[in-house]
Design an enzyme around this catalytic site. Structure first.
Site, PDB file in Angstrom:
ATOM      1  N   GLU A   1      37.258 -21.920  14.569  1.00  0.00           N
ATOM      2  CA  GLU A   1      37.352 -22.393  13.184  1.00  0.00           C
ATOM      3  C   GLU A   1      36.702 -21.406  12.211  1.00  0.00           C
ATOM      4  O   GLU A   1      37.215 -21.159  11.122  1.00  0.00           O
ATOM      5  CB  GLU A   1      36.723 -23.796  13.081  1.00  0.00           C
ATOM      6  CG  GLU A   1      37.568 -24.814  13.836  1.00  0.00           C
ATOM      7  CD  GLU A   1      37.023 -26.239  13.865  1.00  0.00           C
ATOM      8  OE1 GLU A   1      37.767 -27.115  14.301  1.00  0.00           O
ATOM      9  OE2 GLU A   1      35.871 -26.473  13.464  1.00  0.00           O
TER      10      GLU A   1
ATOM     11  N   ALA B   1      30.267 -35.105  19.199  1.00  0.00           N
ATOM     12  CA  ALA B   1      29.832 -36.302  18.475  1.00  0.00           C
ATOM     13  C   ALA B   1      30.246 -37.616  19.161  1.00  0.00           C
ATOM     14  O   ALA B   1      29.427 -38.543  19.243  1.00  0.00           O
ATOM     15  CB  ALA B   1      30.347 -36.240  17.039  1.00  0.00           C
TER      16      ALA B   1
ATOM     17  N   VAL C   1       8.852 -34.219  14.951  1.00  0.00           N
ATOM     18  CA  VAL C   1       8.098 -34.643  16.125  1.00  0.00           C
ATOM     19  C   VAL C   1       7.680 -33.396  16.889  1.00  0.00           C
ATOM     20  O   VAL C   1       8.505 -32.552  17.256  1.00  0.00           O
ATOM     21  CB  VAL C   1       8.933 -35.586  17.020  1.00  0.00           C
ATOM     22  CG1 VAL C   1       8.138 -35.980  18.257  1.00  0.00           C
ATOM     23  CG2 VAL C   1       9.326 -36.831  16.226  1.00  0.00           C
TER      24      VAL C   1
ATOM     25  N   GLY D   1      20.742 -37.747  13.696  1.00  0.00           N
ATOM     26  CA  GLY D   1      22.080 -37.159  13.816  1.00  0.00           C
ATOM     27  C   GLY D   1      23.091 -38.231  14.182  1.00  0.00           C
ATOM     28  O   GLY D   1      22.886 -39.414  13.900  1.00  0.00           O
ATOM     29  N   PHE D   2      24.161 -37.823  14.847  1.00  0.00           N
ATOM     30  CA  PHE D   2      25.222 -38.783  15.190  1.00  0.00           C
ATOM     31  C   PHE D   2      24.667 -39.911  16.056  1.00  0.00           C
ATOM     32  O   PHE D   2      24.971 -41.080  15.829  1.00  0.00           O
ATOM     33  CB  PHE D   2      26.356 -38.074  15.927  1.00  0.00           C
ATOM     34  CG  PHE D   2      27.253 -37.299  14.999  1.00  0.00           C
ATOM     35  CD1 PHE D   2      28.248 -37.931  14.290  1.00  0.00           C
ATOM     36  CD2 PHE D   2      27.075 -35.943  14.825  1.00  0.00           C
ATOM     37  CE1 PHE D   2      29.064 -37.227  13.421  1.00  0.00           C
ATOM     38  CE2 PHE D   2      27.885 -35.220  13.965  1.00  0.00           C
ATOM     39  CZ  PHE D   2      28.891 -35.867  13.258  1.00  0.00           C
TER      40      PHE D   2
ATOM     41  N   GLY E   1      15.387 -38.263  15.561  1.00  0.00           N
ATOM     42  CA  GLY E   1      16.621 -37.588  15.170  1.00  0.00           C
ATOM     43  C   GLY E   1      17.622 -38.524  14.515  1.00  0.00           C
ATOM     44  O   GLY E   1      18.023 -39.523  15.099  1.00  0.00           O
TER      45      GLY E   1
ATOM     46  N   ASP F   1      23.485 -34.740  22.461  1.00  0.00           N
ATOM     47  CA  ASP F   1      23.456 -33.358  22.975  1.00  0.00           C
ATOM     48  C   ASP F   1      22.272 -33.084  23.899  1.00  0.00           C
ATOM     49  O   ASP F   1      22.355 -32.251  24.794  1.00  0.00           O
ATOM     50  CB  ASP F   1      23.355 -32.368  21.795  1.00  0.00           C
ATOM     51  CG  ASP F   1      24.700 -32.159  21.114  1.00  0.00           C
ATOM     52  OD1 ASP F   1      25.671 -32.838  21.503  1.00  0.00           O
ATOM     53  OD2 ASP F   1      24.771 -31.321  20.199  1.00  0.00           O
TER      54      ASP F   1
HETATM   55  C1  LIG Z   1      29.224 -25.877  13.890  1.00  0.00           C
HETATM   56  C2  LIG Z   1      29.431 -27.094  14.741  1.00  0.00           C
HETATM   57  C3  LIG Z   1      30.684 -27.691  14.807  1.00  0.00           C
HETATM   58  C4  LIG Z   1      30.885 -28.825  15.581  1.00  0.00           C
HETATM   59  N1  LIG Z   1      32.131 -29.391  15.612  1.00  0.00           N
HETATM   60  C5  LIG Z   1      32.319 -30.537  16.296  1.00  0.00           C
HETATM   61  C6  LIG Z   1      33.574 -31.197  16.264  1.00  0.00           C
HETATM   62  O1  LIG Z   1      34.519 -30.724  15.618  1.00  0.00           O
HETATM   63  N2  LIG Z   1      33.697 -32.362  16.947  1.00  0.00           N
HETATM   64  C7  LIG Z   1      32.658 -32.899  17.668  1.00  0.00           C
HETATM   65  O2  LIG Z   1      32.803 -33.966  18.245  1.00  0.00           O
HETATM   66  N3  LIG Z   1      31.467 -32.287  17.723  1.00  0.00           N
HETATM   67  C8  LIG Z   1      31.272 -31.122  17.063  1.00  0.00           C
HETATM   68  N4  LIG Z   1      30.055 -30.504  17.097  1.00  0.00           N
HETATM   69  C9  LIG Z   1      29.002 -31.054  17.966  1.00  0.00           C
HETATM   70  C10 LIG Z   1      28.346 -32.272  17.335  1.00  0.00           C
HETATM   71  O3  LIG Z   1      27.958 -31.982  16.025  1.00  0.00           O
HETATM   72  C11 LIG Z   1      27.162 -32.665  18.204  1.00  0.00           C
HETATM   73  O4  LIG Z   1      27.638 -32.970  19.491  1.00  0.00           O
HETATM   74  C12 LIG Z   1      26.453 -33.872  17.627  1.00  0.00           C
HETATM   75  O5  LIG Z   1      25.888 -33.542  16.372  1.00  0.00           O
HETATM   76  C13 LIG Z   1      25.370 -34.361  18.581  1.00  0.00           C
HETATM   77  O6  LIG Z   1      24.723 -35.441  17.998  1.00  0.00           O
HETATM   78  P1  LIG Z   1      23.175 -35.685  18.275  1.00  0.00           P
HETATM   79  O7  LIG Z   1      22.836 -36.947  17.580  1.00  0.00           O
HETATM   80  O8  LIG Z   1      22.880 -35.540  19.719  1.00  0.00           O
HETATM   81  O9  LIG Z   1      22.443 -34.455  17.556  1.00  0.00           O
HETATM   82  P2  LIG Z   1      22.489 -33.988  16.030  1.00  0.00           P
HETATM   83  O10 LIG Z   1      23.633 -34.569  15.314  1.00  0.00           O
HETATM   84  O11 LIG Z   1      22.350 -32.513  16.084  1.00  0.00           O
HETATM   85  O12 LIG Z   1      21.159 -34.612  15.411  1.00  0.00           O
HETATM   86  C14 LIG Z   1      19.884 -34.210  15.823  1.00  0.00           C
HETATM   87  C15 LIG Z   1      18.900 -34.616  14.737  1.00  0.00           C
HETATM   88  O13 LIG Z   1      17.585 -34.478  15.247  1.00  0.00           O
HETATM   89  C16 LIG Z   1      16.749 -33.915  14.254  1.00  0.00           C
HETATM   90  N5  LIG Z   1      15.659 -33.260  14.972  1.00  0.00           N
HETATM   91  C17 LIG Z   1      15.721 -32.276  15.891  1.00  0.00           C
HETATM   92  N6  LIG Z   1      14.507 -31.986  16.369  1.00  0.00           N
HETATM   93  C18 LIG Z   1      13.642 -32.810  15.735  1.00  0.00           C
HETATM   94  C19 LIG Z   1      12.236 -32.979  15.794  1.00  0.00           C
HETATM   95  N7  LIG Z   1      11.467 -32.269  16.631  1.00  0.00           N
HETATM   96  N8  LIG Z   1      11.681 -33.911  14.998  1.00  0.00           N
HETATM   97  C20 LIG Z   1      12.420 -34.648  14.133  1.00  0.00           C
HETATM   98  N9  LIG Z   1      13.758 -34.524  14.048  1.00  0.00           N
HETATM   99  C21 LIG Z   1      14.365 -33.624  14.838  1.00  0.00           C
HETATM  100  C22 LIG Z   1      17.662 -32.962  13.509  1.00  0.00           C
HETATM  101  O14 LIG Z   1      17.173 -32.690  12.205  1.00  0.00           O
HETATM  102  C23 LIG Z   1      18.976 -33.743  13.507  1.00  0.00           C
HETATM  103  O15 LIG Z   1      19.099 -34.544  12.353  1.00  0.00           O
HETATM  104  C24 LIG Z   1      29.811 -29.364  16.323  1.00  0.00           C
HETATM  105  C25 LIG Z   1      28.553 -28.768  16.259  1.00  0.00           C
HETATM  106  C26 LIG Z   1      28.361 -27.652  15.478  1.00  0.00           C
HETATM  107  C27 LIG Z   1      27.006 -27.017  15.406  1.00  0.00           C
END
Ligand SMILES: Cc1cc2nc3c(=O)[nH]c(=O)nc-3n(C[C@H](O)[C@H](O)[C@H](O)COP(=O)(O)OP(=O)(O)OC[C@H]3O[C@@H](n4cnc5c(N)ncnc54)[C@H](O)[C@@H]3O)c2cc1C
Length: 429
Positions: free
Chosen positions: A176, A324, A85, A19-20, A17, A306
């Site tokens: 929002e 995030a 994955v 993401g953040f 992943g 998350d």
């Molecule tokens: C609409 C919306 C608004 C939000 N607003 C806010 C805000 O204002 N402030 C704030 O702090 N947080 C906000 N959040 C929450 C924040 O975006 C999440 O807490 C944050 O993205 C979590 O980070 P992460 O790295 O755990 O997951 P993510 O950022 O979701 O990254 C997960 C990554 O894993 C990848 N992935 C998933 N499954 C697989 C797999 N099986 N194989 C390969 N890759 C995979 C995905 O493609 C993605 O790139 C918001 C969320 C949403 C949906």
């Protein structure tokens, strides 16, 4: 040329992943004595906090997406593979992916979260969700298609149903999104759809609990409610959705709303991957991790962001919020703890530093809390914009978002009012 990645005999870490959490961990390991493979099913990082602006035509999708390779190419010991994955085989230190299998010495799961319908398949089939760029583009197409469709109706009741938009969930995403829809009513409709009576468009926000923005103070919650009312959004508190069949929604109050568009922002759950035993999953489908983010029972597997449910923090008995800053702070600590683990030194437990929270409802309307500071309205709105600009990945994205915001601000328009890929509703299949 990533010479170090291929030449090194250092231990191999796989991050699932980008993401953040995943991207932050990869960046923090730059040049360190570890070989890192970052796997993501997409080749870009999504800035989810601004997804609702893509959904409402305020921003184009490329403004909030950042190519993962652009970051990874600057990290000599890190490689990126675009792969989903499919399974983790912990007993063999292996992951199975859409492009083959990879073995690891250490694994870090950062696969984020997905929408939670709490098992209600009817809602899952008929509601729209806002967790990814394709979903945001679907919502944008759907809203604009509904405007187009309203124009061709001869019966008033059909127009009313088509122009009734419902958002479920009064957290930041719901608030929002409802605010952005209400602004579309006052900007896009009168400008582009002059034959339609914009007063016929209605936006509802349905929330099961007694307050909006549950994690914020009463003051901020009430301010958000007031802002939404000002924009004409009908807020339903203490109200849950009973059924929605694609055209009719029944609420717990007994009210029945006619609508063709429902955006579900009422819950998320961890996006876990097959292979880790079920008993390692906690509340909301998140991996149970110890204070160092190690998945229960596995010394070499971490989960963060998350998808991780960290127990033992008395301030967060039900796990940390899915936001995030938690993901980023956990990634930073894992970057340090990983080397302590390798050199058999004691690990540092995670302690979340909550710097505050905020939500914006619309032009000059936002709420912001940080420590003792609580502000609403114009200052909060400026603060919200500034912080989001700073958090975006990449200077180009910051510039594009800033320019779009300025354009939208001075023209009272939403820049991206195009249907590039028509959306077909599940209920019409
Ligand atoms: C609409 C919306 C608004 C939000 N607003 C806010 C805000 O204002 N402030 C704030 O702090 N947080 C906000 N959040 C929450 C924040 O975006 C999440 O807490 C944050 O993205 C979590 O980070 P992460 O790295 O755990 O997951 P993510 O950022 O979701 O990254 C997960 C990554 O894993 C990848 N992935 C998933 N499954 C697989 C797999 N099986 N194989 C390969 N890759 C995979 C995905 O493609 C993605 O790139 C918001 C969320 C949403 C949906």
């Amino acid at each position: 040329m990533q010479a170090e990645y291929h030449n090194t005999k250092a231990p191999h870490l796989i991050i699932i992943g980008g993401g953040f959490a995943g991207l932050e961990l990869a960046k923090k390991l730059k040049g360190k004595a570890i070989k890192v493979t970052l796997l993501d099913k997409n080749n870009y990082h999504t800035f989810q906090p601004l997804l609702y602006q893509v959904a409402s035509g305020g921003l184009g999708s490329d403004a909030i997406a950042y190519p993962l390779r652009k970051t990874i190419s600057t990290l000599p010991n890190v490689a990126f593979r675009m792969a989903e994955v499919l399974k983790i085989i912990p007993e063999q230190n292996k992951v199975l992916t859409s492009i083959g299998e990879y073995t690891y010495d250490y694994l870090c799961i950062a696969s984020g979260s997905t929408t939670n319908f709490f098992g209600n398949t009817e809602l899952e089939k008929n509601c729209m969700t806002l967790k990814s760029i394709p979903e945001a583009l679907d919502i944008r197409s759907c809203i604009l298609q509904e405007f187009e469709k309203a124009l061709s109706q001869s019966e008033t009741k059909n127009v009313d149903r088509i122009l009734n938009f419902i958002v479920v969930g009064g957290g930041p995403t719901g608030v929002e999104t409802a605010g952005a829809l209400a602004e579309m009513k006052s900007t896009v409709l009168p400008a582009d759809y002059t034959e339609l009576d914009s007063k016929k468009m209605h936006v509802h926000l349905v929330e099961a609990s007694p307050k909006l923005l549950a994690s914020m103070s009463e003051e901020s919650s009430e301010a958000a409610n007031k802002f939404l009312n000002k924009l004409g959004v009908k807020v339903w508190l203490n109200t849950s959705v009973q059924t929605y069949n694609g055209t009719e929604m029944k609420l717990s109050t007994g009210d029945v709303l006619q609508t063709e568009t429902v955006i579900w922002a009422a819950g998320v759950k961890g996006k876990n991957i097959d292979g880790i035993p079920n008993e390692k999953m906690g509340r909301s489908n998140r991996y149970k991790v110890n204070a160092y983010n190690q998945v229960e029972g596995f010394e070499n597997i971490f989960a963060m962001g998350d998808v991780a449910l960290l127990s033992g923090d008395k301030n967060y008995p039900n796990g940390h919020p899915m936001v995030a800053p938690v993901a980023i702070q956990q990634a930073r600590l894992i970057a340090k703890n990983l080397f302590s683990l390798i050199s058999k030194q004691p690990l540092i437990p995670f302690a979340y530093v909550d710097k505050g929270s905020m939500a914006t409802v619309g032009r000059h309307k936002a709420v912001l809390e940080s420590g003792k500071i609580k502000t609403q309205g114009y200052i909060a709105w400026l603060g919200w914009m500034f912080l989001h600009l700073m958090l975006l990945v990449g200077y180009r994205n910051r510039l594009v978002v800033f320019t779009n915001w300025m354009w939208n601000y001075f023209t009272y328009q939403r820049a991206i009012r195009i249907i590039t890929r028509p959306f077909i509703k599940a209920s019409s299949n």
